[in-house]
Structure formats: C-alpha cells, structure tokens
Design an enzyme around this catalytic site. Structure first.
Site, mmCIF file in Angstrom:
data_model
loop_
_atom_site.group_PDB
_atom_site.id
_atom_site.type_symbol
_atom_site.label_atom_id
_atom_site.label_comp_id
_atom_site.label_asym_id
_atom_site.label_seq_id
_atom_site.Cartn_x
_atom_site.Cartn_y
_atom_site.Cartn_z
ATOM 1 N N ILE A 1 2.545 -0.306 2.643
ATOM 2 C CA ILE A 1 2.684 -1.735 2.956
ATOM 3 C C ILE A 1 2.023 -2.497 1.820
ATOM 4 O O ILE A 1 0.970 -2.087 1.308
ATOM 5 C CB ILE A 1 2.060 -2.110 4.318
ATOM 6 N N ALA A 2 2.649 -3.588 1.416
ATOM 7 C CA ALA A 2 2.068 -4.462 0.400
ATOM 8 C C ALA A 2 2.542 -5.889 0.655
ATOM 9 O O ALA A 2 3.682 -6.109 1.063
ATOM 10 C CB ALA A 2 2.472 -4.017 -1.005
ATOM 11 N N VAL A 3 1.650 -6.825 0.396
ATOM 12 C CA VAL A 3 1.941 -8.252 0.531
ATOM 13 C C VAL A 3 1.441 -8.925 -0.737
ATOM 14 O O VAL A 3 0.370 -8.575 -1.249
ATOM 15 C CB VAL A 3 1.238 -8.842 1.782
ATOM 16 N N GLU B 1 -3.004 6.088 6.136
ATOM 17 C CA GLU B 1 -4.220 6.196 5.321
ATOM 18 C C GLU B 1 -4.457 4.836 4.694
ATOM 19 O O GLU B 1 -3.505 4.166 4.290
ATOM 20 C CB GLU B 1 -4.078 7.226 4.194
ATOM 21 N N ASN C 1 -10.830 -0.945 0.790
ATOM 22 C CA ASN C 1 -9.975 -2.063 1.176
ATOM 23 C C ASN C 1 -10.331 -2.514 2.598
ATOM 24 O O ASN C 1 -9.606 -2.225 3.555
ATOM 25 C CB ASN C 1 -8.497 -1.666 1.079
ATOM 26 N N TYR D 1 -5.722 -3.074 10.438
ATOM 27 C CA TYR D 1 -5.287 -1.903 11.188
ATOM 28 C C TYR D 1 -6.135 -1.715 12.449
ATOM 29 O O TYR D 1 -5.602 -1.388 13.512
ATOM 30 C CB TYR D 1 -5.315 -0.653 10.318
#
Length: 166
Positions: A77-79, A111, A116, A123
């Site tokens: 996932i990336a934003v 993971e 971070n 999460y």
C-alpha cells in the site's frame, strides 16, 4: 476531498511505479513484479484518486487472496505524501479487507516497517495486532518488519450470478 477507488490495471502501471519508487526508495518492487501482481488472478489491486482529478493517482494497494483460502496477505500500500492523513489509506485498506472476506478469508496478514509508526498506527486502528518481528527484513536498510494479523469480519452469504438475479 472525495476519494474514488477502482481496480488497478496494467494501464496504471506507470503511475503505480512512480509512486512505488518515490515511497519505497531503497526497496521498491520491480516493474515486472508489480505487473505480475496486478495481472495475477488471485490478487486484487486498487488505485485511489480524488474524484475531481481522476487522472492523478494518489494511492494504490494490493491483496493476495486465493478464493476460498482462509488467510490473505496485504501485499503493498502506498499513498502520495500530499494525500497522507486524509483517509485514503484507510479507505484502501477497508476495501482490501472487505474483498478478503468476500473471497472467504478469515485472517489477513501484513508486514510493516518498524520505523513507520504512522502506518503501524493505522493498521492497529483497523484491528490488526502485532504477532511477530522479522529482524532486518527490509533490505538493503536492515529494518525490522512487524508482522501483523487481523480477523476478517464475517460477510453475508455469497451468491452465484444466477442466484443474485433470481
């Protein structure tokens, strides 16, 4: 801001890779690996964008969950930096969790880099729990991975297309 999500396709690969490489500078996936993931029938990849600017990708996320499997994995996932903290990551994750449930999964794993805390906090807020640490998992940085697991809420009964139209 109103976020829109849709299934990712190979046509999104350039924009996904631009975000992948800017977000994960030392351990970005290769273009070919990302292409295989997007095209894989057991994977479910989404892209997110602002409804007013549908051509500007602001995030993506992917799930590996063979239909009928009891476990699923959030692959990535990336934003974009400018869109972080505005709910897009949460919306992407919720959609992946829902898809895992539709495919029959009972648990979802992921993971997260130990360095971070923002992602880790997201999460945790979505019901994931820390279950293990993989020392020096992220290379070449040597950063630990925190392995997390969440239960998938039960979904309603699945219907075939024939049953749904009856």
């Amino acid at each position: 801001m109103s976020w829109q999500l849709r299934r990712a396709g190979v046509g999104d690969l350039d924009a996904i890779m631009q975000l992948e490489e800017s977000s994960f500078t030392t351990d970005a996936w290769s273009r070919e690996s990302m292409r295989r993931e997007i095209e894989h029938p057991e994977c479910y990849y989404l892209v997110g964008f602002d409804a007013e600017h549908p051509d500007a990708l602001q995030g993506y996320a992917g799930l590996l969950c063979p239909r009928g499997a009891t476990d699923a994995d959030i692959q990535t996932i990336a934003v974009t930096e400018r869109s972080r903290g505005r709910g897009l990551g949460r919306q992407l994750m919720n959609r992946l969790l829902a898809e895992a449930g539709r495919r029959g999964a009972r648990s979802v794993f992921l993971e997260v880099r130990a360095d971070n805390p923002v992602a880790h906090g997201l999460y945790l807020s979505l019901g994931f729990e820390d279950i293990a640490v993989r020392p020096k998992y992220y290379q070449p940085d040597g950063v630990d991975a925190v392995v997390m697991k969440a239960p998938v809420p039960a979904t309603g009964p699945a219907f075939t297309e024939e049953e749904a139209s009856a």
